[in-house]
Design a protein around this motif. Structure first.
Motif, PDB file in Angstrom:
ATOM      1  N   MET A   1       0.845  -1.196   0.000  1.00  0.00           N
ATOM      2  CA  MET A   1       0.000   0.000   0.000  1.00  0.00           C
ATOM      3  C   MET A   1       0.879   1.244   0.000  1.00  0.00           C
ATOM      4  O   MET A   1       1.865   1.330   0.746  1.00  0.00           O
ATOM      5  CB  MET A   1      -0.916  -0.012   1.232  1.00  0.00           C
ATOM      6  N   VAL A   2       0.530   2.248  -0.779  1.00  0.00           N
ATOM      7  CA  VAL A   2       1.362   3.432  -0.943  1.00  0.00           C
ATOM      8  C   VAL A   2       1.584   4.146   0.376  1.00  0.00           C
ATOM      9  O   VAL A   2       2.677   4.603   0.681  1.00  0.00           O
ATOM     10  CB  VAL A   2       0.739   4.394  -1.971  1.00  0.00           C
ATOM     11  N   LEU A   3       0.541   4.269   1.216  1.00  0.00           N
ATOM     12  CA  LEU A   3       0.678   4.990   2.468  1.00  0.00           C
ATOM     13  C   LEU A   3       1.604   4.264   3.423  1.00  0.00           C
ATOM     14  O   LEU A   3       2.301   4.883   4.218  1.00  0.00           O
ATOM     15  CB  LEU A   3      -0.699   5.206   3.103  1.00  0.00           C
ATOM     16  N   SER A   4       1.617   2.934   3.378  1.00  0.00           N
ATOM     17  CA  SER A   4       2.556   2.167   4.185  1.00  0.00           C
ATOM     18  C   SER A   4       3.976   2.428   3.713  1.00  0.00           C
ATOM     19  O   SER A   4       4.906   2.544   4.511  1.00  0.00           O
ATOM     20  CB  SER A   4       2.228   0.675   4.097  1.00  0.00           C
ATOM     21  N   THR A   5       4.176   2.505   2.406  1.00  0.00           N
ATOM     22  CA  THR A   5       5.494   2.809   1.837  1.00  0.00           C
ATOM     23  C   THR A   5       5.961   4.187   2.280  1.00  0.00           C
ATOM     24  O   THR A   5       7.127   4.391   2.625  1.00  0.00           O
ATOM     25  CB  THR A   5       5.430   2.757   0.304  1.00  0.00           C
ATOM     26  N   PHE A   6       5.033   5.145   2.287  1.00  0.00           N
ATOM     27  CA  PHE A   6       5.358   6.494   2.741  1.00  0.00           C
ATOM     28  C   PHE A   6       5.797   6.474   4.194  1.00  0.00           C
ATOM     29  O   PHE A   6       6.775   7.120   4.577  1.00  0.00           O
ATOM     30  CB  PHE A   6       4.142   7.411   2.566  1.00  0.00           C
ATOM     31  N   ALA A   7       5.079   5.711   5.037  1.00  0.00           N
ATOM     32  CA  ALA A   7       5.415   5.642   6.455  1.00  0.00           C
ATOM     33  C   ALA A   7       6.817   5.081   6.657  1.00  0.00           C
ATOM     34  O   ALA A   7       7.598   5.578   7.461  1.00  0.00           O
ATOM     35  CB  ALA A   7       4.382   4.780   7.183  1.00  0.00           C
ATOM     36  N   LYS A   8       7.155   4.046   5.896  1.00  0.00           N
ATOM     37  CA  LYS A   8       8.486   3.443   6.007  1.00  0.00           C
ATOM     38  C   LYS A   8       9.571   4.412   5.553  1.00  0.00           C
ATOM     39  O   LYS A   8      10.623   4.529   6.163  1.00  0.00           O
ATOM     40  CB  LYS A   8       8.539   2.157   5.188  1.00  0.00           C
ATOM     41  N   SER A   9       9.309   5.121   4.447  1.00  0.00           N
ATOM     42  CA  SER A   9      10.323   6.037   3.908  1.00  0.00           C
ATOM     43  C   SER A   9      10.564   7.220   4.827  1.00  0.00           C
ATOM     44  O   SER A   9      11.641   7.815   4.811  1.00  0.00           O
ATOM     45  CB  SER A   9       9.892   6.532   2.519  1.00  0.00           C
ATOM     46  N   ARG A  10       9.559   7.592   5.640  1.00  0.00           N
ATOM     47  CA  ARG A  10       9.701   8.732   6.557  1.00  0.00           C
ATOM     48  C   ARG A  10       9.929   8.275   7.993  1.00  0.00           C
ATOM     49  O   ARG A  10       9.946   9.088   8.910  1.00  0.00           O
ATOM     50  CB  ARG A  10       8.437   9.620   6.487  1.00  0.00           C
ATOM     51  N   ASN A  11      10.040   6.958   8.179  1.00  0.00           N
ATOM     52  CA  ASN A  11      10.302   6.389   9.498  1.00  0.00           C
ATOM     53  C   ASN A  11       9.241   6.810  10.522  1.00  0.00           C
ATOM     54  O   ASN A  11       9.546   7.209  11.647  1.00  0.00           O
ATOM     55  CB  ASN A  11      11.692   6.797  10.004  1.00  0.00           C
ATOM     56  N   VAL A  12       7.984   6.739  10.097  1.00  0.00           N
ATOM     57  CA  VAL A  12       6.874   7.043  10.996  1.00  0.00           C
ATOM     58  C   VAL A  12       5.947   5.840  11.051  1.00  0.00           C
ATOM     59  O   VAL A  12       6.030   4.928  10.233  1.00  0.00           O
ATOM     60  CB  VAL A  12       6.077   8.280  10.518  1.00  0.00           C
ATOM     61  N   ILE A 187      -5.050   8.564 -11.867  1.00  0.00           N
ATOM     62  CA  ILE A 187      -3.728   8.889 -11.350  1.00  0.00           C
ATOM     63  C   ILE A 187      -3.306   7.808 -10.361  1.00  0.00           C
ATOM     64  O   ILE A 187      -3.967   7.598  -9.344  1.00  0.00           O
ATOM     65  CB  ILE A 187      -3.723  10.268 -10.666  1.00  0.00           C
ATOM     66  N   ARG A 188      -2.234   7.129 -10.691  1.00  0.00           N
ATOM     67  CA  ARG A 188      -1.686   6.062  -9.835  1.00  0.00           C
ATOM     68  C   ARG A 188      -0.317   6.538  -9.360  1.00  0.00           C
ATOM     69  O   ARG A 188       0.662   6.486 -10.093  1.00  0.00           O
ATOM     70  CB  ARG A 188      -1.560   4.765 -10.643  1.00  0.00           C
ATOM     71  N   THR A 189      -0.271   7.031  -8.134  1.00  0.00           N
ATOM     72  CA  THR A 189       0.954   7.621  -7.620  1.00  0.00           C
ATOM     73  C   THR A 189       2.028   6.569  -7.340  1.00  0.00           C
ATOM     74  O   THR A 189       1.793   5.373  -7.478  1.00  0.00           O
ATOM     75  CB  THR A 189       0.666   8.407  -6.336  1.00  0.00           C
ATOM     76  N   SER A 190       3.194   7.042  -6.935  1.00  0.00           N
ATOM     77  CA  SER A 190       4.370   6.230  -6.579  1.00  0.00           C
ATOM     78  C   SER A 190       4.990   5.534  -7.788  1.00  0.00           C
ATOM     79  O   SER A 190       5.753   4.581  -7.633  1.00  0.00           O
ATOM     80  CB  SER A 190       4.045   5.201  -5.488  1.00  0.00           C
ATOM     81  N   GLY A 191       4.651   6.003  -8.983  1.00  0.00           N
ATOM     82  CA  GLY A 191       5.243   5.448 -10.194  1.00  0.00           C
ATOM     83  C   GLY A 191       4.691   4.101 -10.604  1.00  0.00           C
ATOM     84  O   GLY A 191       5.165   3.496 -11.573  1.00  0.00           O
ATOM     85  N   GLU A 192       3.665   3.618  -9.914  1.00  0.00           N
ATOM     86  CA  GLU A 192       3.063   2.328 -10.244  1.00  0.00           C
ATOM     87  C   GLU A 192       2.212   2.448 -11.509  1.00  0.00           C
ATOM     88  O   GLU A 192       1.553   3.462 -11.733  1.00  0.00           O
ATOM     89  CB  GLU A 192       2.180   1.831  -9.091  1.00  0.00           C
ATOM     90  N   SER A 193       2.223   1.404 -12.327  1.00  0.00           N
ATOM     91  CA  SER A 193       1.404   1.397 -13.543  1.00  0.00           C
ATOM     92  C   SER A 193       0.258   0.403 -13.438  1.00  0.00           C
ATOM     93  O   SER A 193      -0.517   0.246 -14.381  1.00  0.00           O
ATOM     94  CB  SER A 193       2.272   1.060 -14.760  1.00  0.00           C
ATOM     95  N   ARG A 194       0.132  -0.285 -12.296  1.00  0.00           N
ATOM     96  CA  ARG A 194      -0.964  -1.238 -12.101  1.00  0.00           C
ATOM     97  C   ARG A 194      -2.225  -0.506 -11.642  1.00  0.00           C
ATOM     98  O   ARG A 194      -2.152   0.446 -10.866  1.00  0.00           O
ATOM     99  CB  ARG A 194      -0.584  -2.281 -11.029  1.00  0.00           C
ATOM    100  N   LEU A 195      -3.374  -0.977 -12.092  1.00  0.00           N
ATOM    101  CA  LEU A 195      -4.639  -0.421 -11.624  1.00  0.00           C
ATOM    102  C   LEU A 195      -5.095  -1.063 -10.322  1.00  0.00           C
ATOM    103  O   LEU A 195      -6.011  -0.560  -9.660  1.00  0.00           O
ATOM    104  CB  LEU A 195      -5.724  -0.591 -12.692  1.00  0.00           C
ATOM    105  N   SER A 196      -4.490  -2.180  -9.957  1.00  0.00           N
ATOM    106  CA  SER A 196      -4.786  -2.845  -8.685  1.00  0.00           C
ATOM    107  C   SER A 196      -6.280  -3.124  -8.500  1.00  0.00           C
ATOM    108  O   SER A 196      -6.850  -2.886  -7.433  1.00  0.00           O
ATOM    109  CB  SER A 196      -4.243  -2.015  -7.508  1.00  0.00           C
TER     110      SER A 196
END
Length: 250
Positions: A1-12, A187-196
């Motif tokens: 999930m993109v928001l989980s990726t964001f949390a990991k990248s910001r160490n939150v 719009i699929r953020t984080s550079g992903e091209s999948r529609l999921s």
């Protein structure tokens, strides 16, 4: 999930990442409405997300209810712009507090005539298609049963059976999205091209964009760039839509 990726990248913590994501959503909604965008749809929670750890799912449900309640506050973006809210998906899968909050939001804004904000929650496109097929069969079955009770002629029964064939129009009338047009831009953020598994049927002629920033980092300039990119390919997409419509009608 993109928001989980964001949390990991910001160490939150993951919860903090989702909270920032909701804040970003409010900003993007306001940008869209001030630009004259009539329909905005977000993919908030997939049916597949229920497979995550129980405490994470519960945390997301609690946050979702909190944010739904905020949308109905007097000073919210919903009341500022007269927004109508939809929740699309298998809402029976939601926790009861979230489901009731979603139903309250839809009922409270049903008569609003401003922009339309649709939230896909407990949603997958495949589930939506199955739902539409089931609803179409039920509707056709009821119609055939009614006619069968009113007439016993062989000719009438044959006509009823032909009427029971499920068409593309039948399916589209029973999609969750039936009252809204197909999206122009996805719009699929984080550079992903999948529609999921998101609006697979409705996005045939949509312009898919995959900007690199994660969702909480998606800004006004990214939105403007998305609109400019869509304007560039609009003639081609419109031609494809028109050709497809003509072929369907013939």
């Amino acid at each position: 999930m993109v928001l989980s990726t964001f949390a990991k990248s910001r160490n939150v913590k993951k919860g903090a990442g989702h909270r920032v994501g909701f804040t970003a959503l409010t900003s993007v909604l306001q940008y869209c409405y001030e630009m004259g965008v009539k329909y905005v749809t977000v993919y908030a929670f997939s049916i597949d997300n229920f497979k995550r750890q129980r405490d994470e799912v519960q945390s997301l449900m609690d946050l979702m209810k909190e944010k739904i309640d905020e949308l109905l506050m007097k000073e919210s973006i919903v009341n500022k712009y007269g927004v109508k809210i939809n929740f699309w998906g298998n809402l029976s899968l939601l926790s009861e507090p979230v489901r009731l909050a979603a139903e309250k939001a839809m009922a409270s804004t049903a008569r609003n005539t401003g922009p339309v904000f649709s939230v896909c929650v407990a949603y997958t496109s495949t589930n939506e298609i199955v739902h539409a097929i089931e609803e179409s069969f039920v509707e056709k079955g009821d119609r055939i049963q009614e006619r069968y009770c009113n007439s016993y002629s062989d000719e009438s029964i044959w006509a009823d059976n032909m009427d029971g064939v499920i068409s593309v129009t039948d399916l589209e009338q029973h999609f969750y999205t039936a009252d809204c047009p197909d999206p122009d831009i996805v719009i699929r953020t984080s550079g992903e091209s999948r529609l999921s598994n998101f609006l697979l049927w409705q996005t045939t002629f949509s312009h898919l964009q995959n900007p690199v920033p994660l969702w909480p980092e998606f800004s006004f300039r990214h939105l403007i760039w998305a609109v400019l990119q869509y304007q560039r390919v609009y003639p081609y997409l419109e031609h494809r839509r028109s050709s497809s419509k003509r072929n369907f009608e013939t």
